[in-house]
Design an enzyme around this catalytic site. Structure first.
Site, PDB file in Angstrom:
ATOM      1  N   ASP A 175      21.474   8.326  65.508  1.00 21.04           N
ATOM      2  CA  ASP A 175      22.516   8.911  64.669  1.00 21.04           C
ATOM      3  C   ASP A 175      21.915   9.333  63.330  1.00 21.04           C
ATOM      4  O   ASP A 175      21.107   8.615  62.738  1.00 21.04           O
ATOM      5  CB  ASP A 175      23.652   7.904  64.442  1.00 21.04           C
ATOM      6  CG  ASP A 175      24.914   8.576  63.931  1.00 21.04           C
ATOM      7  OD1 ASP A 175      25.886   8.674  64.695  1.00 21.04           O
ATOM      8  OD2 ASP A 175      24.920   9.021  62.754  1.00 21.04           O
ATOM      9  N   ILE A 176      22.328  10.492  62.841  1.00 22.14           N
ATOM     10  CA  ILE A 176      21.770  11.042  61.603  1.00 22.14           C
ATOM     11  C   ILE A 176      22.210  10.239  60.370  1.00 22.14           C
ATOM     12  O   ILE A 176      21.538  10.277  59.337  1.00 22.14           O
ATOM     13  CB  ILE A 176      22.169  12.529  61.460  1.00 22.14           C
ATOM     14  CG1 ILE A 176      21.203  13.277  60.553  1.00 22.14           C
ATOM     15  CG2 ILE A 176      23.599  12.679  61.004  1.00 22.14           C
ATOM     16  CD1 ILE A 176      21.339  14.785  60.638  1.00 22.14           C
ATOM     17  N   ASN A 216      34.685   7.058  70.292  1.00 22.54           N
ATOM     18  CA  ASN A 216      35.900   7.557  69.654  1.00 22.54           C
ATOM     19  C   ASN A 216      36.454   8.711  70.475  1.00 22.54           C
ATOM     20  O   ASN A 216      35.705   9.592  70.920  1.00 22.54           O
ATOM     21  CB  ASN A 216      35.590   8.025  68.232  1.00 22.54           C
ATOM     22  CG  ASN A 216      35.318   6.866  67.291  1.00 22.54           C
ATOM     23  OD1 ASN A 216      35.991   5.852  67.350  1.00 22.54           O
ATOM     24  ND2 ASN A 216      34.315   7.019  66.431  1.00 22.54           N
ATOM     25  N   GLU A 230      34.733  12.928  65.440  1.00 23.69           N
ATOM     26  CA  GLU A 230      34.401  14.099  64.621  1.00 23.69           C
ATOM     27  C   GLU A 230      33.680  15.186  65.384  1.00 23.69           C
ATOM     28  O   GLU A 230      33.748  16.358  65.000  1.00 23.69           O
ATOM     29  CB  GLU A 230      33.555  13.663  63.422  1.00 23.69           C
ATOM     30  CG  GLU A 230      34.367  12.858  62.423  1.00 23.69           C
ATOM     31  CD  GLU A 230      33.583  12.506  61.177  1.00 23.69           C
ATOM     32  OE1 GLU A 230      32.355  12.648  61.179  1.00 23.69           O
ATOM     33  OE2 GLU A 230      34.234  12.090  60.203  1.00 23.69           O
ATOM     34  N   VAL A 231      32.934  14.802  66.414  1.00 27.12           N
ATOM     35  CA  VAL A 231      32.180  15.804  67.178  1.00 27.12           C
ATOM     36  C   VAL A 231      32.830  15.942  68.561  1.00 27.12           C
ATOM     37  O   VAL A 231      32.939  14.947  69.292  1.00 27.12           O
ATOM     38  CB  VAL A 231      30.700  15.409  67.319  1.00 27.12           C
ATOM     39  CG1 VAL A 231      29.950  16.444  68.150  1.00 27.12           C
ATOM     40  CG2 VAL A 231      30.049  15.252  65.940  1.00 27.12           C
ATOM     41  N   HIS A 250      30.398  11.325  73.130  1.00 30.29           N
ATOM     42  CA  HIS A 250      29.231  10.551  72.735  1.00 30.29           C
ATOM     43  C   HIS A 250      29.615   9.087  72.706  1.00 30.29           C
ATOM     44  O   HIS A 250      30.693   8.728  72.244  1.00 30.29           O
ATOM     45  CB  HIS A 250      28.673  10.990  71.374  1.00 30.29           C
ATOM     46  CG  HIS A 250      29.703  11.175  70.314  1.00 30.29           C
ATOM     47  ND1 HIS A 250      30.591  12.243  70.305  1.00 30.29           N
ATOM     48  CD2 HIS A 250      30.022  10.421  69.234  1.00 30.29           C
ATOM     49  CE1 HIS A 250      31.385  12.137  69.257  1.00 30.29           C
ATOM     50  NE2 HIS A 250      31.069  11.032  68.594  1.00 30.29           N
TER      51      HIS A 250
HETATM   52  P1  AMP Z   1      32.299  10.321  65.864  1.00 27.72           P
HETATM   53  O1  AMP Z   1      32.941  10.061  64.533  1.00 27.72           O
HETATM   54  O2  AMP Z   1      32.531   9.203  66.865  1.00 27.72           O
HETATM   55  O3  AMP Z   1      32.634  11.684  66.401  1.00 27.72           O
HETATM   56  O4  AMP Z   1      30.739  10.269  65.602  1.00 27.72           O
HETATM   57  C1  AMP Z   1      29.960  11.399  65.329  1.00 27.72           C
HETATM   58  C2  AMP Z   1      28.601  10.893  64.920  1.00 27.72           C
HETATM   59  O5  AMP Z   1      27.679  11.965  65.020  1.00 27.72           O
HETATM   60  C3  AMP Z   1      28.519  10.382  63.484  1.00 27.72           C
HETATM   61  O6  AMP Z   1      28.088   9.012  63.502  1.00 27.72           O
HETATM   62  C4  AMP Z   1      27.498  11.301  62.829  1.00 27.72           C
HETATM   63  O7  AMP Z   1      26.684  10.648  61.888  1.00 27.72           O
HETATM   64  C5  AMP Z   1      26.716  11.802  64.023  1.00 27.72           C
HETATM   65  N1  AMP Z   1      26.038  13.087  63.855  1.00 27.72           N
HETATM   66  C6  AMP Z   1      26.571  14.242  63.395  1.00 27.72           C
HETATM   67  N2  AMP Z   1      25.654  15.217  63.410  1.00 27.72           N
HETATM   68  C7  AMP Z   1      24.509  14.674  63.904  1.00 27.72           C
HETATM   69  C8  AMP Z   1      23.207  15.162  64.172  1.00 27.72           C
HETATM   70  N3  AMP Z   1      22.865  16.448  63.921  1.00 27.72           N
HETATM   71  N4  AMP Z   1      22.282  14.324  64.686  1.00 27.72           N
HETATM   72  C9  AMP Z   1      22.604  13.033  64.925  1.00 27.72           C
HETATM   73  N5  AMP Z   1      23.820  12.501  64.711  1.00 27.72           N
HETATM   74  C10 AMP Z   1      24.763  13.309  64.193  1.00 27.72           C
END
Ligand code: AMP
Length: 125
Positions: free
Chosen positions: A39-40, A97, A105-106, A110
């Site tokens: 995770d970033i 999530n 958020e994405v 994941h």
């Molecule tokens: P969620 O809130 O469950 O959707 O988690 C999304 C996760 O993706 C967060 O923990 C972010 O830090 C992570 N994230 C977003 N962009 C990147 C990226 N480019 N590389 C790695 N992790 C990412």
């Protein structure tokens, strides 16, 4: 901003772009069904994400529509990644999530693997 995981798959999301090699990731593992990377913005000493290679918005979408091979391959990959990073011996937490109220958020499924430290209560009270 939490996503609406009932919307159609958006192939411009950041994890789709990572899968296509358009943006880099710190890769931990890859096979036919899954990609795992750090995770970033880690929230624990160990914080790895595992994503399926297929275009699935969320756990809900994946569990309803993925093939048996995709489902099995992804679940096995999550376990394999936890072993690769050494989380299996000390314990770890999985989190997926799903949708607005979860804070997703994405909009590409994941699974978070958290570990590397005592993780405390499951949810903040
Ligand atoms: P969620 O809130 O469950 O959707 O988690 C999304 C996760 O993706 C967060 O923990 C972010 O830090 C992570 N994230 C977003 N962009 C990147 C990226 N480019 N590389 C790695 N992790 C990412």
């Amino acid at each position: 901003m939490p996503v609406d995981s009932t919307l159609p798959y958006d192939d411009q999301n950041v994890f789709a772009r990572i899968l296509r090699g358009e943006i880099p990731c710190n890769k931990v593992y890859e096979d036919e069904h899954a990609l795992a990377f750090h995770d970033i913005a880690p929230l624990a000493a160990l914080h790895v994400l595992v994503i399926p290679k297929g275009a699935y918005v969320s756990w809900d979408d994946f569990s309803a529509k993925a093939s048996d091979a995709e489902l099995a391959g992804f679940v096995r990959a999550v376990g394999e990644v936890a072993r690769i990073v050494g989380a299996d011996t000390q314990g770890y937490r999985l989190l997926a999530n799903t949708g607005k109220r979860s804070g997703q958020e994405v909009p590409h499924l994941h699974v978070h693997i958290f570990g590397g430290q005592p993780l405390g209560p499951m949810l903040a009270k």
